[in-house]
Design a protein around this motif. Structure first.
Motif, PDB file in Angstrom:
ATOM      1  N   GLY A  93       0.817  -1.216   0.000  1.00  0.00           N
ATOM      2  CA  GLY A  93       0.000   0.000   0.000  1.00  0.00           C
ATOM      3  C   GLY A  93       0.842   1.252   0.000  1.00  0.00           C
ATOM      4  O   GLY A  93       0.500   2.249  -0.632  1.00  0.00           O
ATOM      5  N   SER A  94       1.952   1.178   0.713  1.00  0.00           N
ATOM      6  CA  SER A  94       2.859   2.324   0.741  1.00  0.00           C
ATOM      7  C   SER A  94       3.390   2.634  -0.653  1.00  0.00           C
ATOM      8  O   SER A  94       3.395   3.778  -1.095  1.00  0.00           O
ATOM      9  CB  SER A  94       4.007   2.040   1.695  1.00  0.00           C
ATOM     10  OG  SER A  94       4.985   3.040   1.600  1.00  0.00           O
ATOM     11  N   PHE A  95       3.826   1.616  -1.356  1.00  0.00           N
ATOM     12  CA  PHE A  95       4.331   1.825  -2.712  1.00  0.00           C
ATOM     13  C   PHE A  95       3.218   2.265  -3.660  1.00  0.00           C
ATOM     14  O   PHE A  95       3.414   3.125  -4.514  1.00  0.00           O
ATOM     15  CB  PHE A  95       4.999   0.549  -3.240  1.00  0.00           C
ATOM     16  CG  PHE A  95       6.340   0.303  -2.632  1.00  0.00           C
ATOM     17  CD1 PHE A  95       7.425   1.104  -2.954  1.00  0.00           C
ATOM     18  CD2 PHE A  95       6.523  -0.736  -1.730  1.00  0.00           C
ATOM     19  CE1 PHE A  95       8.659   0.882  -2.394  1.00  0.00           C
ATOM     20  CE2 PHE A  95       7.755  -0.973  -1.159  1.00  0.00           C
ATOM     21  CZ  PHE A  95       8.836  -0.158  -1.494  1.00  0.00           C
ATOM     22  N   GLY A  96       2.040   1.683  -3.491  1.00  0.00           N
ATOM     23  CA  GLY A  96       0.903   2.063  -4.334  1.00  0.00           C
ATOM     24  C   GLY A  96       0.500   3.514  -4.126  1.00  0.00           C
ATOM     25  O   GLY A  96       0.249   4.252  -5.084  1.00  0.00           O
ATOM     26  N   LEU A  97       0.432   3.949  -2.869  1.00  0.00           N
ATOM     27  CA  LEU A  97       0.078   5.333  -2.578  1.00  0.00           C
ATOM     28  C   LEU A  97       1.108   6.298  -3.141  1.00  0.00           C
ATOM     29  O   LEU A  97       0.766   7.382  -3.610  1.00  0.00           O
ATOM     30  CB  LEU A  97      -0.071   5.541  -1.075  1.00  0.00           C
ATOM     31  CG  LEU A  97      -1.361   5.000  -0.473  1.00  0.00           C
ATOM     32  CD1 LEU A  97      -1.326   5.152   1.035  1.00  0.00           C
ATOM     33  CD2 LEU A  97      -2.558   5.732  -1.036  1.00  0.00           C
ATOM     34  N   ARG A  98       2.365   5.913  -3.089  1.00  0.00           N
ATOM     35  CA  ARG A  98       3.410   6.779  -3.632  1.00  0.00           C
ATOM     36  C   ARG A  98       3.187   7.000  -5.126  1.00  0.00           C
ATOM     37  O   ARG A  98       3.298   8.117  -5.622  1.00  0.00           O
ATOM     38  CB  ARG A  98       4.789   6.168  -3.390  1.00  0.00           C
ATOM     39  CG  ARG A  98       5.912   7.126  -3.806  1.00  0.00           C
ATOM     40  CD  ARG A  98       7.249   6.511  -3.680  1.00  0.00           C
ATOM     41  NE  ARG A  98       7.386   5.555  -4.786  1.00  0.00           N
ATOM     42  CZ  ARG A  98       8.204   4.526  -4.798  1.00  0.00           C
ATOM     43  NH1 ARG A  98       8.949   4.282  -3.756  1.00  0.00           N
ATOM     44  NH2 ARG A  98       8.273   3.727  -5.834  1.00  0.00           N
ATOM     45  N   GLU A  99       2.833   5.954  -5.837  1.00  0.00           N
ATOM     46  CA  GLU A  99       2.602   6.079  -7.270  1.00  0.00           C
ATOM     47  C   GLU A  99       1.377   6.952  -7.565  1.00  0.00           C
ATOM     48  O   GLU A  99       1.403   7.799  -8.457  1.00  0.00           O
ATOM     49  CB  GLU A  99       2.425   4.695  -7.907  1.00  0.00           C
ATOM     50  CG  GLU A  99       3.657   3.836  -7.859  1.00  0.00           C
ATOM     51  CD  GLU A  99       4.849   4.468  -8.565  1.00  0.00           C
ATOM     52  OE1 GLU A  99       4.664   5.075  -9.643  1.00  0.00           O
ATOM     53  OE2 GLU A  99       5.953   4.370  -8.029  1.00  0.00           O
ATOM     54  N   PHE A 100       0.287   6.751  -6.813  1.00  0.00           N
ATOM     55  CA  PHE A 100      -0.909   7.545  -7.044  1.00  0.00           C
ATOM     56  C   PHE A 100      -0.699   9.014  -6.705  1.00  0.00           C
ATOM     57  O   PHE A 100      -1.180   9.902  -7.410  1.00  0.00           O
ATOM     58  CB  PHE A 100      -2.097   6.986  -6.258  1.00  0.00           C
ATOM     59  CG  PHE A 100      -2.678   5.755  -6.879  1.00  0.00           C
ATOM     60  CD1 PHE A 100      -3.243   5.802  -8.137  1.00  0.00           C
ATOM     61  CD2 PHE A 100      -2.662   4.550  -6.196  1.00  0.00           C
ATOM     62  CE1 PHE A 100      -3.788   4.668  -8.715  1.00  0.00           C
ATOM     63  CE2 PHE A 100      -3.199   3.413  -6.761  1.00  0.00           C
ATOM     64  CZ  PHE A 100      -3.766   3.473  -8.020  1.00  0.00           C
ATOM     65  N   THR A 101       0.012   9.313  -5.629  1.00  0.00           N
ATOM     66  CA  THR A 101       0.264  10.714  -5.300  1.00  0.00           C
ATOM     67  C   THR A 101       1.203  11.349  -6.306  1.00  0.00           C
ATOM     68  O   THR A 101       1.077  12.540  -6.596  1.00  0.00           O
ATOM     69  CB  THR A 101       0.836  10.867  -3.881  1.00  0.00           C
ATOM     70  OG1 THR A 101       2.004  10.070  -3.750  1.00  0.00           O
ATOM     71  CG2 THR A 101      -0.172  10.481  -2.838  1.00  0.00           C
ATOM     72  N   ILE A 133       1.204  10.750  -9.471  1.00  0.00           N
ATOM     73  CA  ILE A 133       0.338  11.086 -10.605  1.00  0.00           C
ATOM     74  C   ILE A 133      -0.361  12.418 -10.337  1.00  0.00           C
ATOM     75  O   ILE A 133      -0.461  13.274 -11.211  1.00  0.00           O
ATOM     76  CB  ILE A 133      -0.686   9.958 -10.854  1.00  0.00           C
ATOM     77  CG1 ILE A 133       0.022   8.705 -11.362  1.00  0.00           C
ATOM     78  CG2 ILE A 133      -1.763  10.409 -11.831  1.00  0.00           C
ATOM     79  CD1 ILE A 133      -0.853   7.479 -11.398  1.00  0.00           C
ATOM     80  N   ARG A 134      -0.807  12.612  -9.118  1.00  0.00           N
ATOM     81  CA  ARG A 134      -1.491  13.850  -8.752  1.00  0.00           C
ATOM     82  C   ARG A 134      -0.579  15.059  -8.919  1.00  0.00           C
ATOM     83  O   ARG A 134      -0.966  16.076  -9.489  1.00  0.00           O
ATOM     84  CB  ARG A 134      -1.963  13.741  -7.304  1.00  0.00           C
ATOM     85  CG  ARG A 134      -2.569  14.977  -6.757  1.00  0.00           C
ATOM     86  CD  ARG A 134      -2.960  14.775  -5.324  1.00  0.00           C
ATOM     87  NE  ARG A 134      -3.243  16.031  -4.685  1.00  0.00           N
ATOM     88  CZ  ARG A 134      -3.208  16.229  -3.409  1.00  0.00           C
ATOM     89  NH1 ARG A 134      -2.906  15.236  -2.603  1.00  0.00           N
ATOM     90  NH2 ARG A 134      -3.485  17.388  -2.891  1.00  0.00           N
ATOM     91  N   TYR A 135       0.646  14.964  -8.416  1.00  0.00           N
ATOM     92  CA  TYR A 135       1.567  16.091  -8.513  1.00  0.00           C
ATOM     93  C   TYR A 135       2.017  16.336  -9.952  1.00  0.00           C
ATOM     94  O   TYR A 135       2.229  17.484 -10.351  1.00  0.00           O
ATOM     95  CB  TYR A 135       2.770  15.891  -7.597  1.00  0.00           C
ATOM     96  CG  TYR A 135       2.379  15.971  -6.138  1.00  0.00           C
ATOM     97  CD1 TYR A 135       1.735  17.089  -5.634  1.00  0.00           C
ATOM     98  CD2 TYR A 135       2.633  14.928  -5.274  1.00  0.00           C
ATOM     99  CE1 TYR A 135       1.356  17.175  -4.313  1.00  0.00           C
ATOM    100  CE2 TYR A 135       2.274  14.998  -3.940  1.00  0.00           C
ATOM    101  CZ  TYR A 135       1.631  16.125  -3.466  1.00  0.00           C
ATOM    102  OH  TYR A 135       1.266  16.196  -2.165  1.00  0.00           O
TER     103      TYR A 135
END
Length: 106
Positions: A26-34, A36-38
């Motif tokens: 989840g940590s790695f997944g959240l890093r990728e999604f955030t 994308i946002r930035y």
């Protein structure tokens, strides 16, 4: 076969390993999604090159002395503080009323 039965009954393997995978994954997944946002925000913030050139020229040409002279030319003695309207008041009507009213110092 014995090891497989032992691993099925072991609570650490049954609950701990999936939980650990969920947290770390989840940590790695959240890093990728955030990220994308930035990246999307950076793309949205880009200006048209001609407009960006104008903005950069204006930033460089402003001199402190010029701004001071502009402020010195303004007559601040004639300035009058006008309160903004409250949400339930009609803004234009209230502002006209404030402008036409003589100041308290007169």
């Amino acid at each position: 076969m014995f090891i497989l039965k032992f691993l099925k009954k072991n609570k650490t393997v049954k609950y701990g390993v999936p939980m650990l995978l969920l947290v770390v994954g989840g940590s790695f997944g959240l890093r990728e999604f955030t990220q994308i946002r930035y990246d999307a925000q950076k793309i949205r913030k880009r200006l048209d090159p001609s407009l960006e050139a104008k903005v950069n020229v204006e930033k460089q040409s402003v001199m402190l002395e010029e701004e001071y002279e502009k402020l010195r030319r303004i007559n601040l003695d004639e300035w009058k503080n006008i309160r903004g309207p409250r949400p339930w008041e009609d803004s234009r009507e209230y502002q006209e009323q404030q402008r036409s009213r003589p100041s308290k110092t007169d």
